[in-house]
Scaffold this motif. Structure first.
Motif, PDB file in Angstrom:
ATOM      1  N   UNK A   1       0.824  -1.204   0.000  1.00 22.48           N
ATOM      2  CA  UNK A   1       0.000   0.000   0.000  1.00 22.48           C
ATOM      3  C   UNK A   1       0.864   1.262   0.000  1.00 22.48           C
ATOM      4  N   UNK A   2       0.491   2.213  -0.813  1.00 20.83           N
ATOM      5  CA  UNK A   2       1.200   3.495  -0.831  1.00 20.83           C
ATOM      6  C   UNK A   2       0.234   4.659  -0.722  1.00 20.83           C
ATOM      7  N   UNK A   3      -1.050   4.370  -0.591  1.00 23.76           N
ATOM      8  CA  UNK A   3      -2.057   5.417  -0.524  1.00 23.76           C
ATOM      9  C   UNK A   3      -2.102   6.074   0.842  1.00 23.76           C
ATOM     10  N   UNK A   4      -2.980   7.050   1.004  1.00 27.56           N
ATOM     11  CA  UNK A   4      -3.100   7.737   2.296  1.00 27.56           C
ATOM     12  C   UNK A   4      -3.591   6.792   3.382  1.00 27.56           C
ATOM     13  N   UNK A   5      -3.118   7.036   4.579  1.00 21.33           N
ATOM     14  CA  UNK A   5      -3.545   6.197   5.688  1.00 21.33           C
ATOM     15  C   UNK A   5      -5.041   6.347   5.918  1.00 21.33           C
ATOM     16  N   UNK A   6      -5.678   5.253   6.243  1.00 19.45           N
ATOM     17  CA  UNK A   6      -7.116   5.260   6.442  1.00 19.45           C
ATOM     18  C   UNK A   6      -7.459   5.613   7.880  1.00 19.45           C
ATOM     19  N   UNK A   7      -8.644   6.117   8.045  1.00 18.07           N
ATOM     20  CA  UNK A   7      -9.084   6.587   9.368  1.00 18.07           C
ATOM     21  C   UNK A   7      -9.014   5.492  10.416  1.00 18.07           C
ATOM     22  N   UNK A   8      -9.370   4.272  10.039  1.00 18.21           N
ATOM     23  CA  UNK A   8      -9.342   3.162  10.993  1.00 18.21           C
ATOM     24  C   UNK A   8      -7.922   2.883  11.463  1.00 18.21           C
ATOM     25  N   UNK A   9      -6.993   2.863  10.522  1.00 21.45           N
ATOM     26  CA  UNK A   9      -5.603   2.594  10.877  1.00 21.45           C
ATOM     27  C   UNK A   9      -5.035   3.714  11.757  1.00 21.45           C
ATOM     28  N   UNK A  10      -5.434   4.947  11.483  1.00 19.33           N
ATOM     29  CA  UNK A  10      -4.966   6.058  12.310  1.00 19.33           C
ATOM     30  C   UNK A  10      -5.480   5.929  13.741  1.00 19.33           C
ATOM     31  N   UNK A  11      -6.708   5.436  13.877  1.00 19.19           N
ATOM     32  CA  UNK A  11      -7.257   5.208  15.219  1.00 19.19           C
ATOM     33  C   UNK A  11      -6.402   4.207  15.980  1.00 19.19           C
ATOM     34  N   UNK A  12      -5.974   3.135  15.300  1.00 17.09           N
ATOM     35  CA  UNK A  12      -5.116   2.143  15.945  1.00 17.09           C
ATOM     36  C   UNK A  12      -3.808   2.771  16.409  1.00 17.09           C
ATOM     37  N   UNK A  13      -3.240   3.639  15.577  1.00 14.91           N
ATOM     38  CA  UNK A  13      -1.983   4.286  15.956  1.00 14.91           C
ATOM     39  C   UNK A  13      -2.176   5.211  17.145  1.00 14.91           C
ATOM     40  N   UNK A  14      -3.246   5.988  17.116  1.00 16.73           N
ATOM     41  CA  UNK A  14      -3.520   6.917  18.213  1.00 16.73           C
ATOM     42  C   UNK A  14      -3.782   6.188  19.524  1.00 16.73           C
ATOM     43  N   UNK A  15      -4.351   4.981  19.433  1.00 16.60           N
ATOM     44  CA  UNK A  15      -4.732   4.215  20.621  1.00 16.60           C
ATOM     45  C   UNK A  15      -3.743   3.092  20.927  1.00 16.60           C
ATOM     46  N   UNK A  16      -2.543   3.140  20.340  1.00 21.96           N
ATOM     47  CA  UNK A  16      -1.596   2.027  20.463  1.00 21.96           C
ATOM     48  C   UNK A  16      -1.310   1.650  21.918  1.00 21.96           C
ATOM     49  N   UNK A  17      -1.141   2.643  22.779  1.00 20.43           N
ATOM     50  CA  UNK A  17      -0.860   2.344  24.189  1.00 20.43           C
ATOM     51  C   UNK A  17      -2.032   1.604  24.825  1.00 20.43           C
ATOM     52  N   UNK A  18      -3.249   2.098  24.597  1.00 19.99           N
ATOM     53  CA  UNK A  18      -4.433   1.427  25.143  1.00 19.99           C
ATOM     54  C   UNK A  18      -4.587   0.019  24.578  1.00 19.99           C
ATOM     55  N   UNK A  19      -4.291  -0.136  23.285  1.00 14.73           N
ATOM     56  CA  UNK A  19      -4.427  -1.444  22.639  1.00 14.73           C
ATOM     57  C   UNK A  19      -3.465  -2.449  23.253  1.00 14.73           C
ATOM     58  N   UNK A  20      -2.210  -2.074  23.417  1.00 16.87           N
ATOM     59  CA  UNK A  20      -1.227  -3.001  23.966  1.00 16.87           C
ATOM     60  C   UNK A  20      -1.547  -3.353  25.413  1.00 16.87           C
ATOM     61  N   UNK A  21      -2.041  -2.383  26.179  1.00 14.99           N
ATOM     62  CA  UNK A  21      -2.439  -2.683  27.553  1.00 14.99           C
ATOM     63  C   UNK A  21      -3.617  -3.642  27.584  1.00 14.99           C
ATOM     64  N   UNK A  22      -4.594  -3.434  26.701  1.00  8.85           N
ATOM     65  CA  UNK A  22      -5.769  -4.300  26.643  1.00  8.85           C
ATOM     66  C   UNK A  22      -5.367  -5.730  26.268  1.00  8.85           C
ATOM     67  N   UNK A  23      -4.503  -5.853  25.270  1.00 10.42           N
ATOM     68  CA  UNK A  23      -4.061  -7.181  24.852  1.00 10.42           C
ATOM     69  C   UNK A  23      -3.243  -7.866  25.941  1.00 10.42           C
ATOM     70  N   UNK A  24      -2.431  -7.107  26.649  1.00  9.59           N
ATOM     71  CA  UNK A  24      -1.613  -7.698  27.705  1.00  9.59           C
ATOM     72  C   UNK A  24      -2.493  -8.315  28.786  1.00  9.59           C
ATOM     73  N   UNK A  25      -3.575  -7.645  29.137  1.00 11.14           N
ATOM     74  CA  UNK A  25      -4.517  -8.194  30.124  1.00 11.14           C
ATOM     75  C   UNK A  25      -5.176  -9.468  29.592  1.00 11.14           C
ATOM     76  N   UNK A  26      -5.542  -9.451  28.318  1.00  7.05           N
ATOM     77  CA  UNK A  26      -6.195 -10.627  27.727  1.00  7.05           C
ATOM     78  C   UNK A  26      -5.281 -11.845  27.753  1.00  7.05           C
ATOM     79  N   UNK A  27      -3.988 -11.642  27.469  1.00 10.18           N
ATOM     80  CA  UNK A  27      -3.075 -12.784  27.446  1.00 10.18           C
ATOM     81  C   UNK A  27      -2.767 -13.293  28.846  1.00 10.18           C
ATOM     82  N   UNK A  28      -3.076 -12.514  29.857  1.00 12.24           N
ATOM     83  CA  UNK A  28      -2.963 -13.024  31.225  1.00 12.24           C
ATOM     84  C   UNK A  28      -4.127 -13.950  31.564  1.00 12.24           C
TER      85      UNK A  28
END
Length: 435
Positions: free
Chosen positions: A9-36
């Motif tokens: 992909x070389x096009x502009x970043x999509x809104x959904x992907x930008x949300x993941x980047x903005x929420x990366x800290x929350x996402x990793x914390x959420x996943x860490x709890x799930x894997x426990x």
């Protein structure tokens, strides 16, 4: 750790992907709890589709057979993740028995086995390969097209343990999806880890059950980061009584297709999507892209011709199809050298260890790419192996791949839940002991 990868992909970043980047800290914390709370599968791979307005997994394989398609630069990550997986299951493991598929003439699959053996040996394990083939009665050396060799040995059962001549392994790793059922030699093992567990095989597993688990995971995750779960979750339906050869159950299938298409049209209208909606009808168990058809109108599944019925009626190991999942189709706008492509993400333990593109020059963006004529394009490291790089623009390839890694791990989490919830009583005791 999520590797930095190049992307088609070389096009502009999509809104959904930008949300993941903005929420990366929350996402990793959420996943860490799930894997426990949930033990990850030893390994897995997931096929993703990115339509721009939607990024979703369309298949999850618990017996991945494409390690040979990973770029060699992924080896350090694979070794580290494999070490973590082994320590989680059997910390003092010194030896491991690998049981592959019976594809002794499939050079691509055998190269996958060789790459997997290489990864496992570099963790410090003594790894040998045991074959379920009855004609393997003595150590047999197979020459591979890439110059490597594999030695297959006949399995031996001694009481409740499985091994080879002069080899009593700590654990047994299956790279065989058990589509044809569980051989007697694998049943009732004692004091020896069998990974993945037997009930993860396609003789028991159903794609619709995994889809239901993923639906719950996706909803919880979406709530945690504030997105519409539909953006990462393909809707689905099930038709459990169908016989393609006898043309029974077509009404059930048509009704499910019609209802699902109606729901998709409503979401497309909500998001202003102009693409034509479609669904994918596929066998509820099995792999290798068999028993799959793309449908855009319910009338297409009524009165199938002989060729279509034959295509849908039988899957791997000659098993007849009587249960199908009707899954929301997700267009892909990924391309590699002008051909339609979809990313495949590989994981070991709960880590992303790499990926590649499945490419098909003769298929459209609304068609199944796991079909004869496909080829694979390994993804390569861009710079290093960390999480998203805030110093680069949000549409930089490493950041785009981060979104793929997130959704792939959600699918793996759903598989962990699925394995837990379908475990026989004896396996539940083992899972509890492992934590």
């Amino acid at each position: 750790m999520v590797p930095h990868l190049t992307t088609a992909l070389t096009g502009p970043l999509l809104e959904l992907e930008k949300t993941f980047l903005d929420k990366a800290t929350d996402i990793e914390q959420w996943l860490r709890v799930q894997w426990q709370e949930h033990r990850p599968p030893f390994y897995g791979s997931t096929d993703l589709r990115n339509s721009g307005f939607k990024l979703a997994p369309v298949d999850l394989n618990l017996f991945p057979g494409g390690f040979n398609n990973l770029n060699d630069a992924f080896m350090p990550l694979c070794i580290q993740a494999a070490q973590s997986a082994i320590e989680r299951i059997c910390p003092d493991a010194r030896s491991l028995l690998l049981i592959p598929e019976n594809h002794t003439r499939n050079q691509f699959y055998l190269q996958n086995v060789a790459k997997l053996v290489s990864i496992l040996r570099l963790t410090g394990l003594n790894v040998r390969i045991g074959s379920l083939l009855p004609d393997i009665t003595e150590p047999t050396v197979l020459e591979l097209a890439n110059g490597a060799t594999l030695t297959l040995e006949p399995l031996q059962r001694r009481g409740g343990r499985l091994g080879l001549d002069g080899f009593d392994p700590c654990a047994v790793l299956l790279n065989n999806d058990l589509s044809g059922g569980v051989p007697a030699i694998l049943q009732g093992l004692e004091d020896q880890w069998l990974i993945p567990p037997l009930h993860a095989g396609w003789h028991t597993r159903r794609k619709s059950r995994h889809a239901a688990c993923y639906d719950r995971v996706a909803r919880e995750f979406a709530t945690a980061i504030g997105i519409d779960p539909w953006r990462i979750n393909p809707e689905f339906g099930v038709c459990g009584q169908i016989n393609f050869q006898e043309r029974t159950g077509e009404e059930c299938l048509a009704a499910q297709v019609d209802a699902l298409l109606a729901r998709i049209r409503d979401k497309y209208k909500e998001y202003g999507v102009t693409d034509e909606p479609f669904v994918v009808v596929k066998a509820d168990a099995g792999t290798y892209g068999m028993g799959v058809m793309t449908v855009k109108d319910a009338s297409e599944v009524v009165g199938l011709n002989r060729r279509q019925r034959n295509k849908m009626a039988v899957v791997k190991e000659g098993l007849e199809v009587h249960e199908v999942i009707i899954q929301e189709g997700v267009h892909t706008f990924e391309t590699v050298e002008g051909a339609v492509a979809e990313p495949v993400v590989y994981m070991m333990d709960h880590y992303v260890v790499g990926g590649f593109y499945r490419v098909h020059t003769e298929r459209g963006r609304d068609e199944n790419l796991n079909a004869p004529g496909m080829h694979f394009k390994p993804l390569a490291f861009e710079t290093c192996c960390t999480l998203p790089d805030s110093a680069q623009g949000p549409d930089a390839p490493p950041n785009r791949f981060y979104a793929y890694g997130v959704v792939a791990r959600l699918a793996l989490l759903a598989a962990a839940v699925e394995i837990e919830e379908t475990a026989p009583a004896a396996d539940i005791v083992e899972l509890a002991a492992l934590g």
